[in-house]
Design a protein around this motif. Structure first.
Motif, PDB file in Angstrom:
ATOM      1  N   ASP A 146       0.861  -1.176   0.000  1.00  0.00           N
ATOM      2  CA  ASP A 146       0.000   0.000   0.000  1.00  0.00           C
ATOM      3  C   ASP A 146       0.898   1.227   0.000  1.00  0.00           C
ATOM      4  OD1 ASP A 146      -2.279   1.587   0.052  1.00  0.00           O
ATOM      5  OD2 ASP A 146      -3.269   0.327   1.530  1.00  0.00           O
ATOM      6  N   ALA A 147       0.292   2.417   0.026  1.00  0.00           N
ATOM      7  CA  ALA A 147       1.098   3.640  -0.034  1.00  0.00           C
ATOM      8  C   ALA A 147       0.350   4.804   0.594  1.00  0.00           C
ATOM      9  CB  ALA A 147       1.444   3.974  -1.487  1.00  0.00           C
ATOM     10  N   PHE A 148       1.108   5.739   1.156  1.00  0.00           N
ATOM     11  CA  PHE A 148       0.603   7.047   1.583  1.00  0.00           C
ATOM     12  C   PHE A 148       1.361   8.107   0.787  1.00  0.00           C
ATOM     13  CE2 PHE A 148      -0.629   5.077   5.786  1.00  0.00           C
ATOM     14  CZ  PHE A 148      -1.979   5.389   5.674  1.00  0.00           C
ATOM     15  N   TRP A 149       0.648   9.164   0.394  1.00  0.00           N
ATOM     16  CA  TRP A 149       1.255  10.250  -0.385  1.00  0.00           C
ATOM     17  C   TRP A 149       1.247  11.523   0.447  1.00  0.00           C
ATOM     18  CZ3 TRP A 149       3.767   7.981  -3.982  1.00  0.00           C
ATOM     19  CH2 TRP A 149       3.322   6.714  -4.388  1.00  0.00           C
ATOM     20  N   TYR A 150       2.403  12.195   0.526  1.00  0.00           N
ATOM     21  CA  TYR A 150       2.536  13.287   1.484  1.00  0.00           C
ATOM     22  C   TYR A 150       3.140  14.564   0.892  1.00  0.00           C
ATOM     23  CZ  TYR A 150       7.131  10.997   1.660  1.00  0.00           C
ATOM     24  OH  TYR A 150       8.324  10.415   1.324  1.00  0.00           O
ATOM     25  N   TYR A 151       3.374  14.591  -0.436  1.00  0.00           N
ATOM     26  CA  TYR A 151       4.020  15.784  -0.991  1.00  0.00           C
ATOM     27  C   TYR A 151       3.570  15.995  -2.433  1.00  0.00           C
ATOM     28  CZ  TYR A 151       7.851  19.014  -2.230  1.00  0.00           C
ATOM     29  OH  TYR A 151       8.592  20.087  -2.639  1.00  0.00           O
ATOM     30  N   PHE A 152       2.897  17.096  -2.686  1.00  0.00           N
ATOM     31  CA  PHE A 152       2.475  17.509  -4.028  1.00  0.00           C
ATOM     32  C   PHE A 152       3.608  18.409  -4.536  1.00  0.00           C
ATOM     33  CE2 PHE A 152      -1.559  19.035  -6.480  1.00  0.00           C
ATOM     34  CZ  PHE A 152      -0.848  19.023  -7.663  1.00  0.00           C
ATOM     35  N   VAL A 153       4.496  17.852  -5.342  1.00  0.00           N
ATOM     36  CA  VAL A 153       5.756  18.533  -5.677  1.00  0.00           C
ATOM     37  C   VAL A 153       5.522  19.871  -6.377  1.00  0.00           C
ATOM     38  CG1 VAL A 153       7.932  18.325  -6.932  1.00  0.00           C
ATOM     39  CG2 VAL A 153       6.915  16.311  -5.843  1.00  0.00           C
ATOM     40  N   ASN A 154       4.660  19.890  -7.378  1.00  0.00           N
ATOM     41  CA  ASN A 154       4.421  21.126  -8.147  1.00  0.00           C
ATOM     42  C   ASN A 154       3.053  21.719  -7.826  1.00  0.00           C
ATOM     43  OD1 ASN A 154       3.348  18.807  -9.418  1.00  0.00           O
ATOM     44  ND2 ASN A 154       3.200  19.845 -11.381  1.00  0.00           N
ATOM     45  N   ALA A 155       2.716  21.723  -6.545  1.00  0.00           N
ATOM     46  CA  ALA A 155       1.404  22.196  -6.094  1.00  0.00           C
ATOM     47  C   ALA A 155       1.136  23.632  -6.505  1.00  0.00           C
ATOM     48  CB  ALA A 155       1.290  22.036  -4.575  1.00  0.00           C
ATOM     49  N   GLN A 156       2.168  24.484  -6.437  1.00  0.00           N
ATOM     50  CA  GLN A 156       1.951  25.896  -6.733  1.00  0.00           C
ATOM     51  C   GLN A 156       1.570  26.132  -8.191  1.00  0.00           C
ATOM     52  OE1 GLN A 156       5.752  26.943  -4.690  1.00  0.00           O
ATOM     53  NE2 GLN A 156       4.596  28.676  -3.880  1.00  0.00           N
ATOM     54  N   GLU A 157       2.018  25.237  -9.076  1.00  0.00           N
ATOM     55  CA  GLU A 157       1.619  25.336 -10.482  1.00  0.00           C
ATOM     56  C   GLU A 157       0.117  25.094 -10.651  1.00  0.00           C
ATOM     57  OE1 GLU A 157       3.972  22.625 -12.725  1.00  0.00           O
ATOM     58  OE2 GLU A 157       5.895  23.475 -12.055  1.00  0.00           O
ATOM     59  N   HIS A 158      -0.493  24.491  -9.635  1.00  0.00           N
ATOM     60  CA  HIS A 158      -1.921  24.179  -9.680  1.00  0.00           C
ATOM     61  C   HIS A 158      -2.720  25.095  -8.750  1.00  0.00           C
ATOM     62  CE1 HIS A 158      -1.556  20.422 -12.102  1.00  0.00           C
ATOM     63  NE2 HIS A 158      -0.317  20.505 -11.639  1.00  0.00           N
ATOM     64  N   GLY A 159      -2.134  26.237  -8.388  1.00  0.00           N
ATOM     65  CA  GLY A 159      -2.859  27.240  -7.614  1.00  0.00           C
ATOM     66  C   GLY A 159      -2.985  26.943  -6.144  1.00  0.00           C
ATOM     67  N   ILE A 160      -2.101  26.113  -5.606  1.00  0.00           N
ATOM     68  CA  ILE A 160      -2.153  25.730  -4.187  1.00  0.00           C
ATOM     69  C   ILE A 160      -1.088  26.505  -3.425  1.00  0.00           C
ATOM     70  CG2 ILE A 160      -1.806  23.800  -2.585  1.00  0.00           C
ATOM     71  CD1 ILE A 160      -2.914  21.984  -4.834  1.00  0.00           C
ATOM     72  N   HIS A 161      -1.437  26.959  -2.205  1.00  0.00           N
ATOM     73  CA  HIS A 161      -0.559  27.866  -1.472  1.00  0.00           C
ATOM     74  C   HIS A 161      -0.012  27.309  -0.158  1.00  0.00           C
ATOM     75  CE1 HIS A 161      -1.754  30.862  -4.377  1.00  0.00           C
ATOM     76  NE2 HIS A 161      -3.030  30.611  -4.103  1.00  0.00           N
ATOM     77  N   SER A 162      -0.534  26.181   0.311  1.00  0.00           N
ATOM     78  CA  SER A 162      -0.044  25.624   1.575  1.00  0.00           C
ATOM     79  C   SER A 162       0.050  24.108   1.475  1.00  0.00           C
ATOM     80  CB  SER A 162      -0.963  26.003   2.737  1.00  0.00           C
ATOM     81  OG  SER A 162      -2.170  25.255   2.694  1.00  0.00           O
ATOM     82  N   HIS A 163       0.874  23.550   2.352  1.00  0.00           N
ATOM     83  CA  HIS A 163       1.057  22.094   2.352  1.00  0.00           C
ATOM     84  C   HIS A 163      -0.229  21.381   2.757  1.00  0.00           C
ATOM     85  CE1 HIS A 163       3.004  18.242   2.644  1.00  0.00           C
ATOM     86  NE2 HIS A 163       2.718  18.131   3.931  1.00  0.00           N
ATOM     87  N   GLU A 164      -0.926  21.906   3.761  1.00  0.00           N
ATOM     88  CA  GLU A 164      -2.184  21.298   4.194  1.00  0.00           C
ATOM     89  C   GLU A 164      -3.212  21.321   3.053  1.00  0.00           C
ATOM     90  OE1 GLU A 164      -5.150  19.481   6.466  1.00  0.00           O
ATOM     91  OE2 GLU A 164      -2.966  19.565   6.726  1.00  0.00           O
ATOM     92  N   GLU A 165      -3.261  22.428   2.341  1.00  0.00           N
ATOM     93  CA  GLU A 165      -4.165  22.527   1.194  1.00  0.00           C
ATOM     94  C   GLU A 165      -3.766  21.506   0.121  1.00  0.00           C
ATOM     95  OE1 GLU A 165      -5.391  25.810  -2.260  1.00  0.00           O
ATOM     96  OE2 GLU A 165      -4.156  26.427  -0.540  1.00  0.00           O
ATOM     97  N   ALA A 166      -2.453  21.309  -0.065  1.00  0.00           N
ATOM     98  CA  ALA A 166      -1.967  20.339  -1.047  1.00  0.00           C
ATOM     99  C   ALA A 166      -2.387  18.918  -0.674  1.00  0.00           C
ATOM    100  CB  ALA A 166      -0.445  20.424  -1.160  1.00  0.00           C
ATOM    101  N   LEU A 167      -2.295  18.580   0.624  1.00  0.00           N
ATOM    102  CA  LEU A 167      -2.719  17.254   1.073  1.00  0.00           C
ATOM    103  C   LEU A 167      -4.213  17.051   0.849  1.00  0.00           C
ATOM    104  CD1 LEU A 167      -0.667  16.902   4.388  1.00  0.00           C
ATOM    105  CD2 LEU A 167      -0.149  15.918   2.149  1.00  0.00           C
TER     106      LEU A 167
END
Length: 667
Positions: free
Chosen positions: A214-235
């Motif tokens: 199984d897997a857990f994902w914890y980092y949206f590498v290019n989140a800012q390119e998708h209009g995201i501003h915080s790590h919590e928002e990315a998760l």
């Protein structure tokens, strides 16, 4: 066409149902209904092969068998994390951050003990999975990762999405896998992390599919390119995209809140269905992360808190010796069973006589025990104040506990060795090593099965492995040895005869000859007979073969018993040679070359193969010993380091022209 439309409907539906079952743990249909939809899709895809899609739910079961894993350069480095080990170090980390970002907020997550992984999606389609590797170059393990049911093959997000996380083996899957391996006489995995890593690196994806990863994902590498501003928002966005995100996380405004969450998780970590080895603290604001930046190796905006090794006390009941394939004697502590870091421990390795003496460990001592790295049990120290007079300094034996032969301690070594080559323990260990995956890779002939067959008198030497076929009827009459399993074992033994010379050399267990040295020797001599005739000075003239290794090789082949073993294996039909590599003299001959950046004219493996055929030694990192760096687009730190060191560089177009020059010379 209606059926083609139905194929797309079923694929979308099955992805949704998989998400409900594997991620939300809340299925909306029964298993039977899910299976019915799957069978309908399989039938329609067979009827319409033009609709084939590698990301279809029907393709998750695996089936691809690879020759190896292609190297992939990460577009953005996969950095490791710095560590803190106590409250004071956590405060120091917070102070460094607040010096630049006074109003910082953190997100604190669980540090999953698994294998770091990067996923790439393009226009909503899963296209690639790459291991962390050295942070710059990883391995393409796409065919194996797509077998993990919780990972979506499609996401509702345009453009490129790169996410990183941890592939792990749940504790339940780990227990089941080791039970199966024990029943098959195979070597057990030491822990879930090793099991997960071994599963992901299986060349046959059907094996990986059965391992229950199984897997857990914890980092949206290019989140800012998708209009995201915080790590919590990315998760939260990753969750929306149906990627599995661990809900056990907390937003914290100061160190005391972080520490409270660490203590809360630490108290219940052993109740979790997966292994964790710490907590990860990240700055929440993505712009702040950018401003804080990174060092060469680690981000300044994140750190990992590592759980301290749990220490317990128990009684040391005895010290027993085990004998390895080289005759090396290892002392082991027999402990009164005690729970340490979630498992029961009843033994720990004591390494050698010097360690026992330096720590003053005595039989019947009350000792402090912990797991090094939360994995390997070790005796930390005796509790001297609790001695009652029954303990006496341990006297290291002078004879082998198995055969009674003399023990020898070599100069400048801490270990003792049994020098009797016929020692039964050495024989068993040598056969286990010979059959192992890195040597002759004889499937199902693991350590338990070797011990069992030796106990029955069917395996007394390495050459006996290839004579097991004469005991087929005897084997099938044994309990636990059905006709099918015996045929599988004998077929694996037969297949191993075609393993190349380098595998045979490693399997023979020549002292000082590991995998790399075996490969170098096979490449240089090409045939066993040529190596057997080599003198020490001829061996030391070879790159990567030192004087000690050369002396060990000559000594091994000087023994008549070893020469007889090789002749017996030759008579059994084992391969004694290695294919010669065609090396063309060129401007690259004898040079150490490093490839970096994205190549457009060749794949990385093609460029490496071309260089090797032209006599180059292709390395993975730049150092003072590097002669040339060939670079493509987006070349990063390796090119910079080469320029700093004054190493010659060449772009891909110049490399292609040089290759064409040599090809034209051949014509």
């Amino acid at each position: 066409m209606e059926e083609v439309k139905r194929i797309e409907e079923l694929r979308t539906l099955l992805e949704k149902l998989s998400y409900e079952y594997y991620v939300l743990d809340h299925p909306s249909v029964s298993d039977q209904e899910y299976d019915r939809y799957m069978q309908e899709l399989i039938a329609l895809e067979q009827k319409h092969p033009e609709c084939y899609d590698a990301n279809s739910p029907t393709q998750r079961v695996g089936g691809a068998v690879l020759e190896g894993f292609e190297k992939v350069e990460h577009r953005r480095m996969m950095l490791s994390l710095g560590n803190v080990f106590n409250y004071e170090e956590l405060v120091a980390f917070d102070e460094r951050v607040r010096a630049l970002e006074p109003d910082v907020r953190y997100v604190v997550e669980l540090k999953i003990d698994g294998l770091a992984m990067s996923l790439i999606y393009r226009d909503g389609r899963f296209v690639q999975a790459v291991t962390r590797g050295d942070g710059t170059i990883g391995e393409d393990v796409t065919s194996n990762i797509k077998t993990i049911p919780s990972i979506p093959m499609r996401i509702d997000e345009p453009g490129e999405v790169e996410v990183r996380g941890e592939v792990y083996m749940p504790k339940a899957s780990f227990r089941r896998l080791n039970s199966e391996r024990e029943a098959n006489g195979e070597e057990l995995f030491a822990n879930p992390r090793n099991a997960a890593a071994g599963s992901v690196r299986q060349l046959d994806s059907t094996v990986c599919a059965k391992r229950g990863l199984d897997a857990f994902w914890y980092y949206f590498v290019n989140a800012q390119e998708h209009g995201i501003h915080s790590h919590e928002e990315a998760l939260e966005e990753l969750s929306r995209l149906h990627l599995r995100v661990n809900p056990l996380r907390r937003c914290c405004n100061n160190v005391d809140e972080i520490w409270a969450f660490i203590e809360e998780i630490s108290a219940r970590r052993h109740e979790l269905p997966y292994e964790i080895d710490g907590m990860v603290i990240k700055v929440d604001d993505l712009n702040a992360q950018t401003r804080l930046g990174t060092t060469v190796k680690v981000p300044r905006w994140a750190t990992a808190y590592k759980f301290p090794a749990e220490e317990v006390t128990t009684r040391l009941l005895d010290i027993v010796l085990t004998v390895g394939r080289t005759g090396r004697i290892t002392p082991n502590a027999v402990l009164e069973p005690v729970r340490v870091a979630g498992t029961t421990v009843s033994a720990a390795q004591l390494h050698n006589e010097d360690m026992i003496r330096e720590k003053d460990i005595r039989i019947h001592d009350i000792v402090v025990v912990r797991k090094a790295g939360d994995i390997i049990p070790e005796v930390v120290r005796p509790d001297i104040e609790r001695r009652d007079g029954s303990q006496q300094p341990y006297q290291f034996p002078t004879t082998c506990p198995v055969c009674g032969g003399h023990l020898l301690r070599l100069p400048q070594e801490a270990a003792h060795y049994c020098i009797n080559q016929d020692c039964p323990a050495r024989v068993v260990e040598s056969m286990i090593h010979f059959a192992s995956r890195d040597a002759m890779d004889i499937d199902t002939l693991g350590d338990k099965r070797v011990e069992q067959l030796h106990g029955w008198g069917l395996l007394d030497s390495i050459e006996d492995i290839y004579r097991l076929k004469t005991h087929r009827e005897e084997l099938t009459a044994k309990e636990g040895y059905q006709e099918k399993s015996v045929l599988k074992l004998l077929a694996a033994i037969e297949d191993s005869k075609q393993r190349p010379l380098e595998d045979l050399l490693f399997g023979l267990g020549i002292r000082q000859v590991g995998k790399k040295a075996a490969r170098v020797l096979a490449k240089h001599f090409l045939h066993m007979d040529a190596l057997m005739a080599a003198e020490e000075d001829e061996l030391t003239a070879i790159r990567d073969i030192g004087a000690i290794t050369a002396k060990s090789i000559v000594a091994f082949f000087a023994e008549e018993k070893n020469r007889q073993l090789i002749e017996a294996l030759r008579q059994e039909g084992l391969r004694m040679d290695s294919e010669a590599e065609t090396i063309q003299q060129s401007s690259f001959t004898g040079k150490t070359v490093v490839l970096t950046g994205t190549l457009s004219l060749y794949t990385r493996n093609e460029a490496k193969a071309i260089l090797q055929s032209l006599g180059a030694n292709v390395a993975g990192s730049v150092s003072k010993k590097t002669d040339l760096v060939i670079y493509g687009e987006n070349a990063g730190s390796k090119l910079t380091k080469a320029q700093e060191l004054g190493v010659e560089t060449m772009d891909e177009e110049a490399f292609a022209r040089e290759v064409n020059t040599h090809e034209n010379q051949d014509d």
